[in-house]
Scaffold this motif. Structure first.
Motif, PDB file in Angstrom:
ATOM      1  N   LYS A  17       0.840  -1.192   0.000  1.00 38.38           N
ATOM      2  CA  LYS A  17       0.000   0.000   0.000  1.00 38.38           C
ATOM      3  C   LYS A  17       0.881   1.249   0.000  1.00 38.38           C
ATOM      4  O   LYS A  17       1.760   1.404   0.836  1.00 38.38           O
ATOM      5  CB  LYS A  17      -0.918  -0.015   1.221  1.00 38.38           C
TER       6      LYS A  17
ATOM      7  N   THR B 256       0.908   5.651  -0.487  1.00 42.81           N
ATOM      8  CA  THR B 256       0.194   6.921  -0.586  1.00 42.81           C
ATOM      9  C   THR B 256       1.071   7.896  -1.354  1.00 42.81           C
ATOM     10  O   THR B 256       2.174   8.220  -0.915  1.00 42.81           O
ATOM     11  CB  THR B 256      -0.173   7.481   0.796  1.00 42.81           C
TER      12      THR B 256
ATOM     13  N   THR C 255       1.657  11.561  -2.710  1.00 41.22           N
ATOM     14  CA  THR C 255       1.290  12.931  -2.378  1.00 41.22           C
ATOM     15  C   THR C 255       1.873  13.857  -3.436  1.00 41.22           C
ATOM     16  O   THR C 255       3.078  13.862  -3.655  1.00 41.22           O
ATOM     17  CB  THR C 255       1.818  13.325  -0.985  1.00 41.22           C
TER      18      THR C 255
ATOM     19  N   THR D 135      -7.060   0.946  -5.962  1.00 42.54           N
ATOM     20  CA  THR D 135      -7.101   2.237  -5.273  1.00 42.54           C
ATOM     21  C   THR D 135      -7.917   2.144  -3.990  1.00 42.54           C
ATOM     22  O   THR D 135      -8.765   1.269  -3.844  1.00 42.54           O
ATOM     23  CB  THR D 135      -7.664   3.338  -6.180  1.00 42.54           C
TER      24      THR D 135
ATOM     25  N   ASN E  42      -8.998   5.361  -2.556  1.00 45.05           N
ATOM     26  CA  ASN E  42      -9.731   6.622  -2.377  1.00 45.05           C
ATOM     27  C   ASN E  42     -10.237   7.181  -3.698  1.00 45.05           C
ATOM     28  O   ASN E  42      -9.974   8.300  -4.054  1.00 45.05           O
ATOM     29  CB  ASN E  42      -8.900   7.662  -1.627  1.00 45.05           C
TER      30      ASN E  42
ATOM     31  N   GLN F 158      -3.652  13.714  -2.610  1.00 46.91           N
ATOM     32  CA  GLN F 158      -3.119  12.379  -2.336  1.00 46.91           C
ATOM     33  C   GLN F 158      -3.956  11.301  -2.990  1.00 46.91           C
ATOM     34  O   GLN F 158      -5.158  11.475  -3.200  1.00 46.91           O
ATOM     35  CB  GLN F 158      -3.097  12.100  -0.839  1.00 46.91           C
TER      36      GLN F 158
ATOM     37  N   THR G 154      -4.064   6.905  -2.517  1.00 42.45           N
ATOM     38  CA  THR G 154      -3.531   5.689  -1.922  1.00 42.45           C
ATOM     39  C   THR G 154      -3.861   4.525  -2.839  1.00 42.45           C
ATOM     40  O   THR G 154      -5.009   4.367  -3.263  1.00 42.45           O
ATOM     41  CB  THR G 154      -4.113   5.463  -0.518  1.00 42.45           C
TER      42      THR G 154
END
Length: 111
Positions: free
Chosen positions: A22, A24, A26, A46, A48, A78, A80
């Motif tokens: 996983k 994230t 940014t 994904t 989000n 962002q 994730t």
């Protein structure tokens, strides 16, 4: 990712990622204009919302196997996700002319 107008560069915390890990991403945009990052083709899961963009960003279309993250001027955004296939992938800014100005990089996904 960190876009800065003064030097027209992208900086990274890490460009080597692991498959099924996983992550994230940014995108920090310090510039007075919008920027984004796109990786295509890229198989990922994904957490989000998939294609992460704003209604004012129309330089791309929502497609399968395309990771896309957009940041309006002076904003941070962002996404994730979990990369699913190992390999080396090119990413770039899709705003017209930005890729040609060198807003390109590579990430490596390993097992």
């Amino acid at each position: 990712m960190d876009y800065r107008k003064q030097k027209q560069y992208v900086s990274f915390v890490r460009t080597r990622l692991k498959r099924n890990e996983k992550i994230t991403l940014t995108l920090i945009n310090h510039d007075a204009i919008e920027h984004d990052i796109e990786i295509s083709p890229f198989l990922y899961q994904t957490f989000n919302g998939g294609h992460n963009s704003s209604s004012s960003h129309t330089q791309h279309s929502k497609k399968d196997n395309v990771l896309h993250l957009h940041a309006s001027s002076k904003t941070t955004n962002q996404l994730t996700f979990v990369p699913k296939i190992q390999g080396t992938y090119q990413f770039y800014c899709t705003i017209p002319g930005h890729k040609e100005l060198g807003m390109i990089g590579h990430i490596r996904i390993s097992n």
